[in-house]
Enzyme design. Structure first.
Site, PDB file in Angstrom:
ATOM      1  N   SER B 326      44.520  75.672  -9.101  1.00  0.00           N
ATOM      2  CA  SER B 326      44.585  74.342  -9.730  1.00  0.00           C
ATOM      3  C   SER B 326      43.317  73.543  -9.582  1.00  0.00           C
ATOM      4  O   SER B 326      43.143  72.518 -10.246  1.00  0.00           O
ATOM      5  CB  SER B 326      45.748  73.558  -9.126  1.00  0.00           C
ATOM      6  OG  SER B 326      46.936  74.284  -9.296  1.00  0.00           O
ATOM      7  N   ASP B 365      56.018  76.736 -14.357  1.00  0.00           N
ATOM      8  CA  ASP B 365      55.313  75.699 -13.617  1.00  0.00           C
ATOM      9  C   ASP B 365      55.679  75.903 -12.146  1.00  0.00           C
ATOM     10  O   ASP B 365      56.731  76.451 -11.821  1.00  0.00           O
ATOM     11  CB  ASP B 365      55.762  74.317 -14.075  1.00  0.00           C
ATOM     12  CG  ASP B 365      54.824  73.220 -13.609  1.00  0.00           C
ATOM     13  OD1 ASP B 365      54.053  72.705 -14.434  1.00  0.00           O
ATOM     14  OD2 ASP B 365      54.839  72.904 -12.390  1.00  0.00           O
ATOM     15  N   HIS B 371      57.900  68.600 -14.618  1.00  0.00           N
ATOM     16  CA  HIS B 371      57.391  67.279 -14.285  1.00  0.00           C
ATOM     17  C   HIS B 371      57.865  66.205 -15.260  1.00  0.00           C
ATOM     18  O   HIS B 371      57.523  65.032 -15.102  1.00  0.00           O
ATOM     19  CB  HIS B 371      55.863  67.287 -14.282  1.00  0.00           C
ATOM     20  CG  HIS B 371      55.270  68.115 -13.183  1.00  0.00           C
ATOM     21  ND1 HIS B 371      55.028  69.471 -13.303  1.00  0.00           N
ATOM     22  CD2 HIS B 371      54.892  67.793 -11.925  1.00  0.00           C
ATOM     23  CE1 HIS B 371      54.503  69.938 -12.196  1.00  0.00           C
ATOM     24  NE2 HIS B 371      54.418  68.925 -11.322  1.00  0.00           N
ATOM     25  N   CYS B 384      50.329  69.523 -12.791  1.00  0.00           N
ATOM     26  CA  CYS B 384      51.299  70.113 -13.703  1.00  0.00           C
ATOM     27  C   CYS B 384      50.678  71.302 -14.430  1.00  0.00           C
ATOM     28  O   CYS B 384      49.633  71.173 -15.075  1.00  0.00           O
ATOM     29  CB  CYS B 384      51.750  69.062 -14.716  1.00  0.00           C
ATOM     30  SG  CYS B 384      52.692  69.766 -16.067  1.00  0.00           S
TER      31      CYS B 384
END
Lengths: 376, 609
Positions: B326, B365, B371, B384
């Site tokens: 991420s 996810d 989310h 996300c």
């Protein structure tokens, strides 16, 4: 008869020469010998690492040797001749004593310990042998024939073999050559010279057979020194390096590197010529050789001037032997001859050989200064 | 008549004798000529040859090895120095029987068979009068023990030599590197004159990279020795020139704090000073003690390091290749803004999964239940995945590849350290070349969240963060402290990135740390300045020998690698940091605190600036 006095008395000579001849010394020979002794001190100062003690010891030896010469010079040649055979026999007896009771030094039996000093009979033999042969020939008709030749050969062979057995090959060769010189000056015929010479060459393999291992090794090393650069060939290689690096003018007094840094073995004794050559170069060597030549020529002149057969043969032999010493030592150091333990006359450190040599010169001076009326 | 006969006899005898004298005189002249000829041959023709021989006899040329340059950190702390140590050395020329001596020494000093063999291999490349080290470092007890019986070992001596010492040990091990004994292959490549008398060489890190600067130039001494090889005097000597001292940009104290912060975790951290490109910290955990290498490490000790599960010798910061996870999202987000595909407030509904049209596969996810409705800002703050699956799809792999390239992904940073890895920035061409397969759309999606083929080194990640903080101007990292500032470096042209978009992304990254929903919100406690950061988790362990590692540690295999990138102070960034904690779980929990400690320490130290 011709009432002839000593020629010197009529010639014009300096007071010094006249004084010297009164004490039976020859001024020219004496000058040459003293010059050599001075050179000896000069080089020894360098080889000993500027050690004054070494010089003092050598000076003492020079003094003793010159005293011995002065003493011998006083003895009339006739006396020497009279005791020739006795001296010879004493010498042989001492050699035998060495064989049975001698002390061992450097792997060879050469010394005789007489309690108060040590004595090397082979040195005495160097003088007594030519005296004895000269006496023998002078007692017989000149030139010698085969019979005299054989008997005289025996007189040479006995001490030569005894010394070779010690073993001291160098001295044995010198004694044999001094004997040969007497033969030659006694006028031995060329026929005998050539035939005995070829016989000797034929005997060489037999001689090889009787040689000690170390003597054989020396001969082999001489033939190819590079075969063993750190072992047997080391002496001769380092010696050649020292001489060659000296060049024309040398590295200068006290400036030898080969000697100072311990590369050259026996640098004060047998290999001292290499140091001389390294420090003084080719010019120095030529001067030294010229000095030796002058002394030899003066000695030969004394022989020519000698009045009787014994004196002349003996003087000739002593002169030539002196030169042979020089030649054998230098020849060995510069790699022309095998390494045999022969010192450089009057230069090498050591007393015994110097005393012997100067006794020889004492005899020469005696011969030159004891001339009298012709014996007719 | 008899009288006449006698006279006649004497006359002929005289003549005979004179003729013999003439013969002898000629012989003497002949022999003298032989002597003189020989002397001329030796002293004139042979003079040059024998002079050389005489000099070879007495003059030994000794090499005076140079002193290796000292390595300092940013504040002058010594990272590598030379300290005297006793070594046991053998001179072949003075040793009568080398094999026998070695056998006895082996027994006496408990030398290993391997050490002795190594020594024997070294023998032929030395001259016989060189002193060759057998033991580089002897302890005092061994020195004392050997000194007593040294006379039984001719040619073997105790020498005082300088050996390399690293005061900070494992804290700077990968970065500074170490020196070790020169091996056969290295020897062939080295200049024989420069390394005569030197027995070690930089093997890794700065020691290797700057070997030529650190080494220096050897000097020479012509020493006159006698026949026993005892030195008499120095004839000529030319002093050695010491190697250059190096001042690194690294702050070793910062590195020490980072190392402590890692506790028992494996991983790496790289901190860069943004304005200069100075590497402040570059740490790979676990470290190792480089000191045994300089004194000749034993094979057992080396094998233990080499085969340890934790791979202490592996420089993770420079050579470890990890999926960025991420932490890539801010860059993908910026790409979306720059290409006009989204705005910072553009919303997307996140149901917890994402599907490509006409494909049943669901891209999940990390938050199973989703989310909900998120903006790009929310997507970065909460990390996300679905938002970025969608953004990646609209960007397409070609634009992602092109855009990420300007942050240094997929290429070497050009840092002054040998052995850097380039990571992987995948593209269609890359996949065709390496996998012999076409690019699939699904691979674009996972690239968008920093997974799949994408791989970065911790150094690359730090450089990318610094570049982002630097308004998109690529930061060039370096370890040698330089006076030249990055801005004046023409090799780094300005980019055409819109500063407003960069501000948007940086704001989102501030929100990651400073808003309650942020994945690194815990960092905001007790902090006097603002940090812009992004957490990440990487699901794949990509270090080679991965299989073996995983097989042995089934439980920790389940744990992801934790990542965190950050820069601070957020409004005018000075320092950028990238942290990877192997099997550290979530980036916000394990990786972020390490970054915070480094940033805090750095900013406190430089508060005056």
């Amino acid at each position: 008869m011709i009432n002839e006095t000593r020629p010197e008395q009529f010639e014009t000579h300096s007071p010094v020469t006249r004084f010297l001849s009164r004490i039976h010394l020859d001024s020219l020979l004496l000058a040459g010998l003293l010059l050599l002794s001075l050179l000896s001190l000069l080089i020894l100062y360098s080889t000993s690492g500027q050690h004054i003690d070494t010089l003092l010891r050598q000076t003492t030896r020079i003094a003793i040797a010159f005293s011995a010469m002065l003493f011998i010079a006083q003895i009339h040649p006739n006396h020497i001749k009279r005791y020739a055979i006795n001296l010879y026999l004493i010498g042989i007896a001492l050699l035998l004593a060495v064989l049975f009771f001698g002390e061992i030094g450097k792997g060879a039996q050469r010394w005789l310990d007489l309690g108060f000093f040590r004595f090397q009979p082979s040195e005495m033999i160097k003088i007594t042998t030519p005296i004895a042969i000269a006496w023998y020939f002078s007692e017989h008709s000149i030139p010698p024939r085969w019979k005299e030749f054989f008997i005289a050969s025996l007189l040479v062979a006995i001490p030569t073999i005894l010394i070779a057995k010690q073993p001291d090959l160098g001295t044995a060769i010198l004694i044999a050559s001094s004997g040969a010189a007497v033969f030659f000056f006694a006028g031995i015929s060329w026929r005998i010279i050539f035939s005995s010479g070829s016989a000797l060459i034929a005997l060489l393999p037999v001689l090889w057979h009787f040689m000690h291992d170390y003597q054989r090794a020396r001969v082999l090393t001489f033939l190819n020194p590079e075969s063993d650069p750190l072992g047997k060939g080391y002496h001769i290689i380092q010696s050649k390096i020292a001489i060659g690096s000296g060049g024309l003018y040398g590295k200068g007094w006290l400036a030898s590197t080969q000697a100072k840094l311990d590369f050259l073995p026996e640098r004060s004794t047998d290999f001292i010529f290499a140091v001389f050559a390294e420090e003084f170069g080719l010019w120095g060597c030529l001067c030294l050789l010229f000095l030796y030549l002058l002394i030899t020529l003066r000695s030969l002149y004394i022989a020519v001037e000698a009045q009787d057969t014994f004196s002349r043969i003996l003087a000739g032999s002593l002169s030539f032997t002196f030169f042979v010493y020089v030649f054998v030592n230098i020849g060995m150091v510069i790699g022309l001859l095998p390494v045999v333990g022969v010192p450089l006359p009057l230069i090498s450190y050591g007393g015994t050989s110097m005393v012997t040599l100067l006794i020889g010169f004492g005899i020469l001076m005696s011969i030159h200064t004891h001339k009298s009326l012709l014996p007719h | 008549m008899p009288q006449h006969f006698a006279l006649q006899n004497i006359y002929s005898e005289n003549r005979l004798f004179l003729s013999r004298i003439v013969v002898i005189f000629s012989l003497i002249l002949l022999l003298l000529t032989a002597l003189i000829a020989r002397l001329v041959y030796l002293q004139i023709s042979g003079h040059e040859y024998y002079s050389t021989q005489a000099n070879n006899n007495r003059i030994k040329v000794a090499t005076l090895p140079p002193t290796r340059g000292i390595i300092y950190d940013r504040y002058g702390k010594i990272l590598a120095e030379n300290i005297p140590a006793y070594s046991l050395e053998l001179t072949p020329e003075l040793t009568p029987n080398i094999d026998e001596t070695l056998t006895r020494l082996k027994r006496l000093l408990n030398l290993t068979e391997e050490r002795v063999n190594q020594f024997k291999q070294q023998l032929p490349r030395h001259r016989s009068f060189d002193s060759i080290p057998l033991l580089m470092k002897m302890d005092d007890a061994t020195v004392a023990r050997f000194a007593v019986i040294q006379h039984e070992y001719p040619g073997v001596d105790i020498h005082a030599r300088l050996i390399r010492h690293y005061p900070y040990g494992k804290i700077g091990a990968h970065l500074v590197g170490y020196v070790g004994r020169i091996n056969e292959t290295e020897l062939k490549a080295l200049s024989a004159t420069d390394y005569k008398g030197t027995h070690t060489l930089g093997k890794t890190g700065i020691e290797k990279t700057y070997e030529s600067e650190l080494h220096g130039t050897p000097g020479h001494a012509e020493i006159e020795t006698n026949a026993q090889l005892r030195p008499i005097k120095t004839l000529k000597s030319e002093a050695s020139i010491a190697g250059k001292d190096l001042h690194l940009s690294v702050d070793i104290e910062l590195q020490r704090i980072a190392s402590h912060a890692f506790q028992n975790h494996s991983g790496a951290v790289v901190a860069i000073e943004i304005t200069t490109g100075d590497i402040l910290t570059m740490l790979s955990q676990p470290g190792f003690d480089p000191n045994p290498f300089s004194s000749g490490i034993s094979t057992t000790a080396y094998n233990a390091l080499q085969h340890s599960d934790q791979k202490p010798l592996f420089d993770r910061a420079l050579r470890g290749q990890y999926p960025p996870g991420s932490t890539l999202k801010p860059f993908i987000g910026l790409a979306g803004l720059q290409f006009g595909l989204t705005q910072i407030n553009t919303t997307l509904f996140c149901p917890g999964y994402y599907q490509l049209p006409n494909v049943s596969h669901r891209y999940r996810d990390w938050k199973t239940w989703g989310h909900g409705l998120v903006t790009l800002n929310d997507a970065i703050v909460q990390s996300c995945d679905v938002y970025f699956y969608d953004l990646a799809r609209t960007l397409g792999i070609d634009r992602i590849h092109q855009f990420l390239g300007q942050f240094g992904f997929g290429q070497k940073t050009g840092i002054d350290l040998i052995g850097e890895k380039s990571g992987t920035l995948p593209s269609r061409a890359w996949k065709r070349q390496h996998k012999k397969l076409p690019w699939y759309p699904g691979e674009t999606l996972i690239t968008g969240i920093g997974q799949g083929f994408m791989q970065t080194t911790p150094l690359q990640l730090a450089v990318a963060s610094a570049t982002l903080a630097n308004q998109g101007t690529l930061v060039k990292p370096h370890l040698l402290k330089q006076d030249t500032r990055l801005n004046s470096d023409p090799a780094n042209p300005k980019t055409d990135l819109n500063p407003a978009y960069i501000r948007d992304i940086i704001n989102s990254m501030i929100n990651v740390v400073h808003t309650p929903k942020g994945t690194a919100y815990k960092l905001s406690k007790n902090i006097a300045f603002k940090i812009a950061g992004k957490t990440g988790t990487a699901q794949v362990f990509t270090i080679k020998q991965k299989e073996k590692y995983d097989a042995k540690k089934l439980t920790s295999k389940l744990l992801d690698h934790a990542l965190f990138i950050a820069f601070a102070p957020a409004k005018s960034p000075k320092i950028a940091v990238a942290v990877i904690v192997e099997n550290g779980g979530h980036g916000g929990t394990t990786a972020a605190p390490i970054a915070k400690k480094i940033i805090t320490e750095y900013l406190n130290k430089n508060a005056a600036l």
